[in-house]
Design a protein around this motif. Structure first.
Motif: not given
Ligand code: 6PG
Length: 479
Positions: A255-256, A287, A290-291, A296
């Motif tokens: 999920d990146q 985005r 997410s990366s 995270r």
């Protein structure tokens, strides 16, 4: 010379575009690639295309009828400059060089001026539709001179996608206009994709639906006002089962989300132009977030939801999500078109907004039914200042409002990120507000920097003597 058009750069996009050109009545296509191997492969694999293979720039130029017309399909950046350099050496005044890559529009403005100085025409053309589009019909957004368009227009019309009988290509404007509009197209593409992803996330996490069930919902939505390529492919992706694990493919994809930069360019340009493309910006930032695996991971244990969102009527919930998606999508397009208006003003491009909506109806990634409504809105009122205020869109958003607010507030309480849904709603509320808190911001600016303010009840510019007796003076007296 036999060829009426040439293609330089035979990676997938270039090869497919060359094949598309060759397949149309009246075209003979000369091809050139830096290494001859790719040229060889293409002529061997596609004898039906009748390509004229060339192995030097001199041969390439000699194969082309005048005015020579060549489309460059190489990776945007320095490679493009090198090819332009080589072509300007073998081309003559009146010839046409087309850059079909995803160039930054300011690079196109610079290149156009440099090439024009040699008497050769330079056209920056945004081409959308991915590999499939290049082969079967893309949406094409060319900028450049009217002279160049006269030669190029018929060729591009012959290969473009067709929507309601009309080819998806129009002369967008001078120099960088085409690449600017392509950039905005990609910005909208980012927003559209993120909105769909947020809708999916809600249907899954709140609606309790499985990817295959959500695929059905998207397929259903694709039969209504949301009908678009991105909705259609979303259903395909969600249906896909991973051969190795037997799980839905979407569950085994990391999920990146990556990005090649056109979304970020849209936001950077919009910041320069002062256009609030907040929905597009949130999509780009989503985005980026997410990366960031380390951040995270560090945040994973932070507290979240304060309310478990219990859905009692699932069908009603699904409909709420659909409406929130549609309203947010309207905002994203509205912001994108505002950016086009601002860019056109800044760079003196005569861009016809309705025409842009028209050429996005087929071929490109954001192709969608509702682009017809955008064309109609601009046809009705070419001076429209904010697309969302056009009657059709104002009604659509107004009708979706209760659903939209339920979704955004529900997601906030349940701790589910909906950056693009939420920011689009905030933008809408900001736009329609009678008074904005900006008055206070101006007051603060005046306090610490004597930046002055205007008053609602008097002409002129004012400043309060904050560190003195706090009386108000006319700013003219302050200087
Ligand atoms: C198109 C696409 C195309 C490409 C982008 C996507 O219009 O055909 O937008 O230009 O897929 O490179 O960009 P990201 O890699 O940044 O998602």
């Amino acid at each position: 010379p036999q060829a009426n058009i040439g293609v330089v750069g035979l990676a997938v996009m270039g090869s497919n575009l060359a094949r598309n050109l060759a397949s149309r009545e009246g075209n003979t296509v000369a091809i050139f690639n830096r290494s001859y191997e790719k040229t060889e492969t293409l002529i061997t694999d596609h004898p039906e295309a009748g390509f004229i293979a060339t192995s030097t720039y001199d041969e390439f130029a000699a194969a082309l009828q005048k005015p020579r017309t060549a489309i460059i399909m190489v990776q945007a950046g320095r490679g493009t400059d090198a090819v332009i350099d080589a072509l300007t050496k073998v081309f003559e005044p009146g010839d046409i060089i087309v850059d079909g890559g995803n160039a930054l529009f300011t690079d196109t403005i610079r290149r156009e001026a440099a090439v024009r100085a040699t008497g050769i025409n330079f056209v920056g053309a945004g081409i959308s539709g991915g590999e499939e589009g290049a082969l079967n019909g893309p949406s094409i957004m060319p900028g450049g001179s009217t002279e160049a368009w006269q030669t190029l227009g018929p060729i591009l019309r012959s290969i473009a996608a067709v929507a309601d009988g009309e080819p998806c290509v129009t002369h967008v404007g001078t120099d960088g206009a085409g690449h600017f509009v392509k950039m905005i197209h990609n910005g909208i593409e980012y927003a559209d994709m993120q909105l769909i992803a947020e809708a999916y996330d809600l249907l899954r996490r709140v609606g309790g639906l499985e990817p295959a069930e959500i695929a059905e919902i998207f397929a259903e939505w694709n039969r209504g006002e949301l009908e678009s390529y991105l909705i259609e492919i979303t259903a395909e992706v969600l249906k896909q089962v991973d051969a190795t694990t037997g799980k839905p493919l979407v569950d085994v994809i990391l999920d990146q989300a990556g990005a090649k930069g056109t979304g970020a360019w849209t936001v950077q340009s919009a910041l320069d132009l002062g256009v609030p493309v907040s929905g597009i910006a949130e999509a780009v930032f989503a985005r980026s977030l997410s990366s960031k695996p380390a951040q995270r991971a560090a945040a994973r244990e932070l507290p979240g939801a304060v309310d478990a969102w219990e859905v009692t009527d699932r069908a009603a919930f699904v409909e709420d999500v659909r409406r929130a998606l549609y309203a947010s999508k309207i905002i994203a397009y509205s912001q994108g078109f505002d950016a086009i208006v601002a860019g056109a003003e800044q760079y003196s491009w005569d861009i016809r907004k309705g025409e842009i909506a028209k050429i996005w109806r087929a071929g490109c990634i954001i192709r969608a039914q509702f682009l017809n409504r955008i064309t109609e809105a601009y046809a009705e009122n070419p001076e429209l200042v904010a697309l969302v205020t056009a009657p059709y869109f104002a009604d659509a958003v107004g009708g979706a409002l209760p659903a939209w607010r339920r979704i955004v507030s529900g997601a906030a309480l349940a701790g589910i990120p909906t950056p693009t849904f939420a920011s689009s709603l905030s933008y809408y509320d900001g736009l329609r507000a009678d008074r904005l808190s900006a008055a206070l911001v101006q007051g603060q600016r005046d306090f610490f920097g004597a930046h002055t303010y205007k008053r609602v009840d008097q002409e002129g510019t004012f400043h309060t003597l904050w560190s003195g007796d706090r009386s108000e003076i006319s700013a003219a007296d302050a200087h």
